[in-house]
Motif scaffolding. Structure first.
Motif, mmCIF file in Angstrom:
data_model
loop_
_atom_site.group_PDB
_atom_site.id
_atom_site.type_symbol
_atom_site.label_atom_id
_atom_site.label_comp_id
_atom_site.label_asym_id
_atom_site.label_seq_id
_atom_site.Cartn_x
_atom_site.Cartn_y
_atom_site.Cartn_z
ATOM 1 N N ALA A 156 0.811 -1.219 0.000
ATOM 2 C CA ALA A 156 0.000 0.000 0.000
ATOM 3 C C ALA A 156 0.842 1.267 0.000
ATOM 4 C CB ALA A 156 -0.942 -0.011 1.200
ATOM 5 N N ALA A 157 2.079 1.163 0.489
ATOM 6 C CA ALA A 157 2.981 2.318 0.504
ATOM 7 C C ALA A 157 3.795 2.425 -0.777
ATOM 8 C CB ALA A 157 3.910 2.225 1.717
ATOM 9 N N GLY A 158 3.547 1.535 -1.721
ATOM 10 C CA GLY A 158 4.271 1.566 -2.986
ATOM 11 C C GLY A 158 5.631 0.911 -2.926
ATOM 12 N N GLN A 159 5.906 0.163 -1.858
ATOM 13 C CA GLN A 159 7.190 -0.518 -1.705
ATOM 14 C C GLN A 159 7.136 -1.907 -2.336
ATOM 15 O OE1 GLN A 159 10.037 0.940 -0.271
ATOM 16 N NE2 GLN A 159 8.689 2.731 -0.465
ATOM 17 N N SER A 160 8.171 -2.248 -3.097
ATOM 18 C CA SER A 160 8.245 -3.553 -3.725
ATOM 19 C C SER A 160 8.684 -4.607 -2.711
ATOM 20 C CB SER A 160 9.235 -3.509 -4.894
ATOM 21 O OG SER A 160 9.339 -4.788 -5.514
ATOM 22 N N PHE A 161 8.070 -5.791 -2.778
ATOM 23 C CA PHE A 161 8.452 -6.882 -1.882
ATOM 24 C C PHE A 161 8.181 -8.212 -2.579
ATOM 25 C CE2 PHE A 161 3.966 -6.640 -1.317
ATOM 26 C CZ PHE A 161 3.512 -7.838 -0.768
ATOM 27 N N ILE A 162 8.788 -9.267 -2.048
ATOM 28 C CA ILE A 162 8.570 -10.611 -2.573
ATOM 29 C C ILE A 162 7.524 -11.292 -1.693
ATOM 30 C CG2 ILE A 162 9.597 -12.847 -3.108
ATOM 31 C CD1 ILE A 162 12.293 -11.404 -3.390
ATOM 32 N N GLY A 165 3.198 -16.895 1.138
ATOM 33 C CA GLY A 165 1.804 -17.225 1.418
ATOM 34 C C GLY A 165 1.184 -16.355 2.492
ATOM 35 N N GLY A 166 1.979 -16.013 3.494
ATOM 36 C CA GLY A 166 1.463 -15.229 4.604
ATOM 37 C C GLY A 166 1.369 -13.746 4.344
ATOM 38 N N THR A 167 1.929 -13.262 3.232
ATOM 39 C CA THR A 167 1.908 -11.819 2.958
ATOM 40 C C THR A 167 1.171 -11.482 1.661
ATOM 41 O OG1 THR A 167 4.071 -11.908 1.832
ATOM 42 C CG2 THR A 167 4.068 -11.459 4.209
ATOM 43 N N LEU A 168 0.444 -12.422 1.111
ATOM 44 C CA LEU A 168 -0.288 -12.156 -0.128
ATOM 45 C C LEU A 168 -1.299 -11.028 0.038
ATOM 46 C CD1 LEU A 168 -0.946 -15.810 -1.409
ATOM 47 C CD2 LEU A 168 0.643 -14.144 -2.372
ATOM 48 N N THR A 169 -1.886 -10.894 1.232
ATOM 49 C CA THR A 169 -2.893 -9.848 1.441
ATOM 50 C C THR A 169 -2.290 -8.451 1.419
ATOM 51 O OG1 THR A 169 -2.674 -10.137 3.835
ATOM 52 C CG2 THR A 169 -4.455 -11.341 2.741
ATOM 53 N N LYS A 170 -0.962 -8.343 1.463
ATOM 54 C CA LYS A 170 -0.314 -7.030 1.415
ATOM 55 C C LYS A 170 -0.150 -6.508 -0.012
ATOM 56 C CE LYS A 170 2.290 -7.656 5.724
ATOM 57 N NZ LYS A 170 3.639 -7.648 6.349
ATOM 58 N N ILE A 171 -0.418 -7.341 -1.004
ATOM 59 C CA ILE A 171 -0.256 -6.911 -2.391
ATOM 60 C C ILE A 171 -1.333 -5.878 -2.733
ATOM 61 C CG2 ILE A 171 -0.251 -7.621 -4.813
ATOM 62 C CD1 ILE A 171 0.590 -10.417 -3.875
ATOM 63 N N ALA A 172 -0.870 -4.703 -3.133
ATOM 64 C CA ALA A 172 -1.799 -3.638 -3.526
ATOM 65 C C ALA A 172 -1.718 -3.325 -5.015
ATOM 66 C CB ALA A 172 -1.517 -2.371 -2.720
ATOM 67 N N GLN A 173 -0.571 -3.615 -5.615
ATOM 68 C CA GLN A 173 -0.389 -3.265 -7.028
ATOM 69 C C GLN A 173 0.566 -4.242 -7.689
ATOM 70 O OE1 GLN A 173 0.901 0.774 -7.636
ATOM 71 N NE2 GLN A 173 1.102 0.557 -9.853
ATOM 72 N N LEU A 174 0.297 -4.519 -8.955
ATOM 73 C CA LEU A 174 1.147 -5.387 -9.763
ATOM 74 C C LEU A 174 1.813 -4.555 -10.849
ATOM 75 C CD1 LEU A 174 -1.480 -8.223 -10.387
ATOM 76 C CD2 LEU A 174 0.271 -8.204 -8.609
ATOM 77 N N VAL A 175 3.114 -4.788 -11.050
ATOM 78 C CA VAL A 175 3.846 -4.099 -12.109
ATOM 79 C C VAL A 175 4.473 -5.170 -13.005
ATOM 80 C CG1 VAL A 175 5.661 -2.471 -12.712
ATOM 81 C CG2 VAL A 175 4.362 -2.177 -10.581
ATOM 82 N N PRO A 176 3.948 -5.344 -14.234
ATOM 83 C CA PRO A 176 4.498 -6.370 -15.126
ATOM 84 C C PRO A 176 5.904 -6.007 -15.567
ATOM 85 C CG PRO A 176 2.318 -5.632 -15.844
ATOM 86 C CD PRO A 176 2.796 -4.659 -14.815
#
Length: 378
Positions: A156-162, A165-176
Motif C-alpha cells: 500500500a505504501a508503494g514498496q516492492s516486496f517478494i 503465502g502469509g503476505t499475499l494480502t499485502k499486495i496492492a499493485q502489480l507491475v508487469p
C-alpha cells in the motif's frame, strides 16, 4: 525382435533406469540378439527433469538459488542437446524435501528460487521450459517465482516486496516486466484443484506442508486476495482453471504471470522424449511401475503409453510389484497383458531387495513365451 523399454520407477526399490537395466538383462537371457531401446520414464513428478535429460541425452547444470526459506542452495536443470529445451522440477528449488520437518512453514515459504532456476535456464539459451509441478513447500500462488522473473509486487505504501503465502494480502499493485520472457512453458500438472476455496491449494495441500488450521485459513484468504488484485488490474481470472491450485497455487501463477499452459503430465513427458518416434518399428513395449492399480487406469504414465502405442499398432506388456487391476481393467487400459514380478510370499523388505532379480526373471518369462514358439510370436 525390437523392444522399447519404458518403465516408471518402482517406488522404494528401483529407479526407472534400474528397471530398464533389469528388463534388458531378462530380454538378453531369452533373446540375445534382440534390439533394445531403453527409455526410462517418469510421470511429471519429482525426478522427471533428470530422467528427461537422460532420455534426450542432454546435459545437466546446477546453479545457486534460494530455497523455500530464502537460503542459498544448489539446484539443477537439464538442457536438451540443442540447448533449446530446459527440463526443470518445481521441487528442485521450492521442494518440501529441501527443508527439515521443523523448518516447514508454508506461510513464509517462497517459489523465488524456482524463478531464479528458470531464469538461469533462459540465460543458458532455453526457449522452451518443460516444468514438472509437485512436491513444493509453498503456497504463494507463484508470486515468488514471478518476482524473480521481472514482476513487481507493491504494498500500500508503494514498496516492492517478494510475497509469501502469509503476505499475499499485502499486495496492492502489480507491475508487469517491461517485456515478456522469450520462452514457452509446458507445465506437467495432474492436479485439478482450483486456486482457493474448499478444494483449493491451501485447504487441500497446506496441511501436508506444516500449516496449522489457522494458517490454512490465512493462506486461503491470501490466495483469494491475490486473484482479486489480478482481476482488478490485469482483467484476468484463472482462479477456477483446473490445476490453478497445483503446487500451492504455482499453477495459477504460471498461467497468470507467464502465460503458461498446464497439460497432463504424461503427455508432456512423452512428447519431451519423442516417444512417438521411438515407438516406430518396435515389436513390443515393456513398461511397468511399483503398483498397477486404479490410479494407473485413470490417466497415469502407463495409460498414456498404451494410448500412443495403440495408435502405432504396438502391443504393451506391463510388469509391476503389486497388481490390483482385474483382467477386464487390464484390457480396457490397452495392455496386452500385465504381470506381478513377485513369485513367492515375502515381506516388503525382501521384495525391495530382490526387485531387480524378480523383474529380470519376469521379463525373461514374458519374452521367452512370446518369441520362442511360432504360433505365439507377435
Amino acid at each position: 525382435m525390437r523392444f522399447l523399454l519404458a518403465p516408471d520407477k518402482f517406488r522404494s526399490s528401483l529407479s526407472a533406469a534400474e528397471a530398464c537395466a533389469a528388463m534388458e538383462a531378462g530380454i538378453r537371457l531369452a533373446l540375445p540378439d534382440a534390439q533394445i531401446t531403453a527409455l526410462p520414464m517418469a510421470d511429471g513428478g519429482e525426478g522427471t527433469a533428470e530422467l528427461l535429460t537422460l532420455a534426450t541425452q542432454g546435459s545437466w547444470h546446477t546453479t545457486p538459488v534460494h530455497n523455500p526459506l530464502f537460503k542459498l542452495t544448489e539446484a539443477g536443470f537439464g538442457l536438451s542437446p540443442d540447448g533449446q529445451t530446459a527440463f526443470i522440477d518445481s521441487a528442485a528449488a521450492a521442494g518440501l524435501a529441501l527443508l527439515a520437518t521443523p523448518e516447514r512453514n508454508t506461510t513464509i515459504a517462497t517459489t523465488h528460487g524456482l524463478g531464479q532456476l528458470i531464469q538461469q535456464a533462459i540465460t543458458s539459451g532455453a526457449r522452451t521450459i518443460v516444468l514438472g509441478l509437485g512436491g513444493t513447500a509453498t503456497t504463494d500462488g507463484g508470486t515468488g517465482l514471478a518476482a524473480a522473473l521481472g514482476w513487481q509486487f507493491l504494498d500500500a505504501a508503494g514498496q516492492s516486496f517478494i510475497p509469501t503465502g502469509g503476505t499475499l494480502t499485502k499486495i496492492a499493485q502489480l507491475v508487469p516486466p517491461a517485456a515478456p520472457l522469450p520462452v514457452r512453458f509446458r507445465v506437467a500438472c495432474d492436479v485439478q484443484n482450483p486456486l482457493y476455496g474448499p478444494t483449493g491449494a491451501a485447504v487441500m495441500f497446506a496441511p501436508q506442508k506444516g500449516a496449522t488450521p489457522a494458517q490454512v485459513g490465512q493462506l486461503d484468504v491470501g490466495l483469494k486476495h491475490l486473484d482479486h488484485v489480478v482481476q482488478q488490474q490485469l482483467g484476468l481470472s484463472h482462479v477456477a482453471m483446473p490445476g490453478a491450485g497445483a503446487a500451492g497455487g504455482l499453477g495459477y501463477g504460471l498461467i497468470t504471470f507467464l502465460g503458461a499452459t498446464l497439460e497432463p503430465g504424461v503427455d508432456v513427458v512423452l512428447d519431451a522424449v519423442a516417444f512417438d518416434q521411438h515407438v516406430a518399428n518396435i515389436d513390443l513395449i515393456l513398461t511397468g511401475e511399483g503398483k498397477l492399480d486404479q490410479q494407473t487406469a485413470q490417466g497415469k504414465l502407463i495409460a498414456g503409453i498404451c494410448r500412443r502405442a495403440e495408435r502405432a499398432g504396438v502391443p504393451v506388456v506391463a510388469l509391476c510389484g503389486t497388481l490390483t487391476l482385474t483382467p477386464q481393467e487390464i484390457r480396457e487400459l490397452g495392455l496386452l497383458a500385465a504381470f506381478s514380478v513377485l513369485n513367492r510370499p515375502q515381506q516388503l523388505k525382501e521384495a525391495v531387495l530382490t526387485a531387480a532379480g524378480d523383474l529380470m526373471g519376469a521379463t525373461f518369462n514374458v519374452v521367452r513365451l512370446l518369441t520362442n514358439h511360432a504360433s505365439l510370436r507377435l
